[in-house]
Design an enzyme around this catalytic site. Sequence first.
Site, PDB file in Angstrom:
ATOM      1  N   ASP A  19       0.843  -1.078  -0.105  1.00  0.00           N
ATOM      2  CA  ASP A  19      -0.094  -0.055  -0.067  1.00  0.00           C
ATOM      3  C   ASP A  19       1.012   1.106   0.110  1.00  0.00           C
ATOM      4  O   ASP A  19       2.092   1.399   0.298  1.00  0.00           O
ATOM      5  CB  ASP A  19      -1.056  -0.040   1.162  1.00  0.00           C
ATOM      6  CG  ASP A  19      -1.709   1.354   1.534  1.00  0.00           C
ATOM      7  OD1 ASP A  19      -2.599   1.519   0.452  1.00  0.00           O
ATOM      8  OD2 ASP A  19      -1.660   1.844   2.379  1.00  0.00           O
ATOM      9  N   ASP A  21      -0.525   5.263   1.070  1.00  0.00           N
ATOM     10  CA  ASP A  21      -0.623   6.174   2.144  1.00  0.00           C
ATOM     11  C   ASP A  21      -0.569   5.394   3.297  1.00  0.00           C
ATOM     12  O   ASP A  21      -1.421   4.743   3.506  1.00  0.00           O
ATOM     13  CB  ASP A  21      -1.991   6.913   2.036  1.00  0.00           C
ATOM     14  CG  ASP A  21      -1.773   7.746   0.435  1.00  0.00           C
ATOM     15  OD1 ASP A  21      -1.118   8.565   0.439  1.00  0.00           O
ATOM     16  OD2 ASP A  21      -2.636   7.237  -0.396  1.00  0.00           O
ATOM     17  N   ASP A 179      -1.509  -0.971   6.010  1.00  0.00           N
ATOM     18  CA  ASP A 179      -1.597  -0.137   7.347  1.00  0.00           C
ATOM     19  C   ASP A 179      -3.196  -0.228   7.838  1.00  0.00           C
ATOM     20  O   ASP A 179      -3.238   0.426   9.131  1.00  0.00           O
ATOM     21  CB  ASP A 179      -0.920   1.288   7.275  1.00  0.00           C
ATOM     22  CG  ASP A 179      -2.073   2.147   6.313  1.00  0.00           C
ATOM     23  OD1 ASP A 179      -2.591   1.609   5.368  1.00  0.00           O
ATOM     24  OD2 ASP A 179      -2.665   3.289   6.860  1.00  0.00           O
TER      25      ASP A 179
END
Length: 225
Positions: A19, A21, A179
Amino acid sequence: MSFHPTAENQPAAQAFILDLDGTLVDTLGDFVAVLERVLAELGLPLVDRAFVEKTVGRGSEHLIRSCLAAVGGAEDLYERAWSLYQEKYRALNGQYSEVYPGVREGLQRLRALGLPMACLTNKPAAFARDLLRVKGLDVYFDHVFGGDDFARKKPDPLPLLKTCEALGSSPALTWMIGDSSNDAQAAHAAGCPVVLVSYGYNHGEPIRSVPAQQYLDRLDQLRLS
């Protein structure tokens, strides 16, 4: 009952999907700066940093609609807000963001394995590619896919399955590193092992409540065996 690997019985990796961001780059400052400008131009109240942190991760469309709803903006403002958002984000992309500690070292270590790697984000693809380039992270990836590259976004498994196809890897041997519960839900549904970092944006919820095979405080702490 689904099975989620633990660090003790994790399958060997054939490829990696990461991922963007909240995983590679702390982009919260970019989002806040862009949204401040968009809402100000629309004559609407601003949203605070905490609201943005809890709301990012499900794609720009969701972020804009959530912000408009939070400040009492009319639904018919969405198209104007979306146009302004694209304009402002293009201009500010990367200016208020920082690569997380341990990310460059972690990516160098993964790249040295000689395995295919992709960055998969819900951010629009053009913004994702520009950000990776600005931060010098684009060199680590064979593919970069954004939220507008596929018919559905994470947490739907489709983007992960399509990314595995592009990498030529089996989902069961393709590690998803993210995240948030968004990343984990998509990975579990796609059949990918999932690793979660502790420092990103998980919609205000504790990341260790989300099933994963590993939890990392830094990307370069990833255990490969």
